[in-house]
Enzyme design. Structure first.
Site, PDB file in Angstrom:
ATOM      1  N   GLN A 187      48.009  98.961  23.336  1.00 46.68           N
ATOM      2  CA  GLN A 187      47.719  99.805  21.940  1.00 46.68           C
ATOM      3  C   GLN A 187      48.673 100.838  21.951  1.00 46.68           C
ATOM      4  O   GLN A 187      48.788 101.740  21.061  1.00 46.68           O
ATOM      5  CB  GLN A 187      46.375 100.767  22.194  1.00 46.68           C
ATOM      6  CG  GLN A 187      45.085  99.732  22.127  1.00 46.68           C
ATOM      7  CD  GLN A 187      45.128  99.138  20.547  1.00 46.68           C
ATOM      8  OE1 GLN A 187      45.809  99.662  19.864  1.00 46.68           O
ATOM      9  NE2 GLN A 187      44.339  98.129  20.474  1.00 46.68           N
ATOM     10  N   ASN A 246      41.919 101.786  23.403  1.00 48.61           N
ATOM     11  CA  ASN A 246      41.972 101.259  22.107  1.00 48.61           C
ATOM     12  C   ASN A 246      40.962 102.064  21.314  1.00 48.61           C
ATOM     13  O   ASN A 246      40.857 101.718  19.989  1.00 48.61           O
ATOM     14  CB  ASN A 246      41.743  99.817  22.179  1.00 48.61           C
ATOM     15  CG  ASN A 246      40.549  99.224  23.423  1.00 48.61           C
ATOM     16  OD1 ASN A 246      40.707  99.792  24.512  1.00 48.61           O
ATOM     17  ND2 ASN A 246      39.552  98.907  22.891  1.00 48.61           N
ATOM     18  N   GLY A 306      47.053  89.258  25.249  1.00 48.91           N
ATOM     19  CA  GLY A 306      47.001  90.300  26.291  1.00 48.91           C
ATOM     20  C   GLY A 306      46.080  90.181  27.083  1.00 48.91           C
ATOM     21  O   GLY A 306      46.219  90.501  28.322  1.00 48.91           O
ATOM     22  N   THR A 307      44.732  89.621  26.777  1.00 48.29           N
ATOM     23  CA  THR A 307      43.781  89.401  27.761  1.00 48.29           C
ATOM     24  C   THR A 307      44.253  88.513  28.912  1.00 48.29           C
ATOM     25  O   THR A 307      44.168  88.671  30.269  1.00 48.29           O
ATOM     26  CB  THR A 307      42.755  88.625  27.021  1.00 48.29           C
ATOM     27  OG1 THR A 307      42.319  89.602  26.135  1.00 48.29           O
ATOM     28  CG2 THR A 307      41.384  88.101  27.945  1.00 48.29           C
ATOM     29  N   SER A 326      50.761  92.916  23.435  1.00 52.97           N
ATOM     30  CA  SER A 326      50.277  91.793  22.778  1.00 52.97           C
ATOM     31  C   SER A 326      50.746  91.803  21.296  1.00 52.97           C
ATOM     32  O   SER A 326      50.766  93.029  20.831  1.00 52.97           O
ATOM     33  CB  SER A 326      48.806  91.879  22.807  1.00 52.97           C
ATOM     34  OG  SER A 326      48.298  90.803  22.020  1.00 52.97           O
ATOM     35  N   ALA A 327      51.260  90.793  20.556  1.00 54.09           N
ATOM     36  CA  ALA A 327      51.899  90.887  19.325  1.00 54.09           C
ATOM     37  C   ALA A 327      51.096  91.193  18.238  1.00 54.09           C
ATOM     38  O   ALA A 327      51.632  91.889  17.202  1.00 54.09           O
ATOM     39  CB  ALA A 327      52.639  89.338  19.202  1.00 54.09           C
ATOM     40  N   HIS A 328      49.521  90.876  18.262  1.00 55.11           N
ATOM     41  CA  HIS A 328      48.977  90.911  17.019  1.00 55.11           C
ATOM     42  C   HIS A 328      48.463  92.468  16.871  1.00 55.11           C
ATOM     43  O   HIS A 328      47.938  92.659  15.741  1.00 55.11           O
ATOM     44  CB  HIS A 328      47.654  90.101  17.000  1.00 55.11           C
ATOM     45  CG  HIS A 328      46.684  90.379  17.793  1.00 55.11           C
ATOM     46  ND1 HIS A 328      45.406  90.974  17.409  1.00 55.11           N
ATOM     47  CD2 HIS A 328      46.472  90.171  19.264  1.00 55.11           C
ATOM     48  CE1 HIS A 328      44.706  91.070  18.312  1.00 55.11           C
ATOM     49  NE2 HIS A 328      45.134  90.618  19.612  1.00 55.11           N
ATOM     50  N   THR A 335      53.048  74.885  28.109  1.00 57.61           N
ATOM     51  CA  THR A 335      54.101  74.690  27.062  1.00 57.61           C
ATOM     52  C   THR A 335      54.202  76.124  26.281  1.00 57.61           C
ATOM     53  O   THR A 335      53.232  76.459  25.920  1.00 57.61           O
ATOM     54  CB  THR A 335      54.119  73.415  26.275  1.00 57.61           C
ATOM     55  OG1 THR A 335      54.058  72.348  27.151  1.00 57.61           O
ATOM     56  CG2 THR A 335      55.321  73.369  25.219  1.00 57.61           C
ATOM     57  N   CYS A 352      36.420  93.797  20.482  1.00 57.92           N
ATOM     58  CA  CYS A 352      35.467  92.704  21.287  1.00 57.92           C
ATOM     59  C   CYS A 352      34.210  93.008  21.601  1.00 57.92           C
ATOM     60  O   CYS A 352      33.475  92.349  22.016  1.00 57.92           O
ATOM     61  CB  CYS A 352      36.344  92.684  22.488  1.00 57.92           C
ATOM     62  SG  CYS A 352      38.132  92.598  22.243  1.00 57.92           S
TER      63      CYS A 352
END
Ligand code: PLP
Length: 396
Positions: A177, A149, A69-70, A197-199, A235, A323
């Site tokens: 979020q 968040n 995401g960053t 973002s996936a996580h 890649t 963070c």
């Protein structure tokens, strides 16, 4: 363990792991290779792109896979700034953005851009009128997050989009979020650029996407190969991409029912905390929030001590942005909402998730009540000694 830190990260859904496994095993080709071993995984990436586009309500060519995401936030802000710097050098954002956006804005300032950091209300909502007033002929980009968040407070992105669209200003929203927590379609948001973002939604770490609506001026910020429509060299993380899209599909499928379940638990948790503990403030109460988040300030205690106290009892919570942990400063989000530095230091974020059970609520409230009471007792014992030390009464 009771894990109430889902805004920091979520566990990988076993169903997501399942679809990733072939790409961590036998299907390890490079999607840029022209031979069949590469083309087989190219197909998986393109299928994932098309599926994500259908889920979000955009076109496949508008999806750019990124490593976090960053990174997606960086590409959005730096990419628009690079594309439009000859047209204007003013960027508007809010004071409550994630560091991925705030840090990038600081970098843009160092590079000659002017950045307006919009204030928010006491409840944590960006002031749309203030935003309208801040836009000028030099403004090229507005970046306001979809939900915060730390507090979970949802921002009025469609209203903001109406303002930017009229003026031909690019709008970016960080939806890290909200994706999978709210059943939203991108078209309804009206932003030109959207980060996910996936996580945060039971997908793998290190996989994310930036949606770039057709016609949005954007320059790549990394140099190298021509992957990802020439916008993100490097890649592709094939397993991560496949996992991200499966995680989005599952989260969206379950968003409505799961949202209702979690909101009910969050609301009960808040009600019980308020009745069990005195001098508590719910930050962001009374305005729309994502269903899983509550941010609580306990007067007279330090949030970090509450986090550690609960950890000893097997309960994982946070003071806010993961963070920001380790930084001694109080939360920039709560300060922007008008809390004093002292009040902001007393904040604790609880973010519920799929593993949260009804019986967890009572356990957490009891642990919180005992921890806060103990900390308040300790600090009231310490205060007279400190006062005496300050007045010179404790020499030697
Ligand atoms: N934006 C928001 C609102 C977030 O909450 C986070 C993570 O905490 C990020 C961006 C960064 O995402 P990532 O961890 O994928 O870099």
């Amino acid at each position: 363990m009771i894990y109430l830190d889902h805004n920091a990260t979520t566990p990988l859904d076993p169903r997501v792991l399942e679809v990733m496994l072939p790409y961590l095993g036998e299907r390890w080709g490079n999607p840029s290779s022209p031979h069949r071993f590469g083309q087989e995984v190219r197909l998986a990436v393109e299928e994932a792109r098309g599926r994500l586009a259908r889920l979000l309500g955009c076109q496949a060519r508008e999806v750019v896979f990124c490593a976090s995401g960053t990174e997606a936030d960086n590409l959005a802000l730096r990419g628009v700034a690079a594309a439009l710097r000859s047209r204007g050098r003013h960027v508007v954002t809010s004071a409550i953005e994630h560091h991925a956006v705030l840090g990038t804005c600081r970098a843009l300032e160092a590079d000659g851009f002017r950045v307006t950091y919009l204030p928010v209300s006491r409840e944590g909502v960006v002031d749309v009128e203030g935003l309208a007033g801040s836009l000028g002929p030099e403004t090229i980009l507005v970046s306001v997050m979809h939900a915060n968040n730390e507090t979970g407070v949802i921002q009025p992105i469609p209203e903001i989009a109406a303002l930017t669209r009229d003026r031909g200003i690019v709008l970016h929203t960080d939806a890290v979020q909200t994706t999978g927590k709210l059943p939203v379609r991108l078209g309804e948001l009206g932003a030109d650029l959207v980060t996910l973002s996936a996580h945060k939604l039971y997908g793998p770490k290190g996989a994310a996407a930036l949606v770039v609506r057709v016609g949005t001026p954007l320059r790549p910020v990394t140099t190298g190969g021509s992957q990802e429509l020439g916008l993100r060299a490097g890649t592709e993380n094939v397993a991560g991409i496949v996992g991200l899209v499966e995680a989005v599909a599952l989260s969206l499928e379950e968003a409505e029912a799961e949202g209702r379940r979690i909101a009910a638990l969050r609301d009960r948790l808040e009600a019980e905390v308020v009745s069990a503990i005195r001098d508590v403030r719910i930050n962001g109460a009374g305005v729309p929030r994502v269903p899983n988040t509550t941010n609580l300030t306990f007067a007279g205690v330090d949030g970090e001590s509450v986090v550690l106290g609960l950890d000893l009892r097997g309960i994982c919570v946070s003071t806010g942005s993961a963070c920001a942990t380790g930084e001694p400063e109080p939360s920039h989000v709560l300060l922007a909402m008008g809390l004093t530095a002292h009040e902001a230091q007393g904040a604790v974020r609880l973010s519920l998730g799929r593993s949260t059970r009804p019986e967890d609520v009572g356990v957490v409230v009891e642990a919180l009540a005992e921890t806060v009471e103990r900390l308040r007792r300790v600090s009231s014992l310490a205060q007279p000694a400190e006062a005496s030390a300050r007045s010179g009464g404790m020499k030697g």
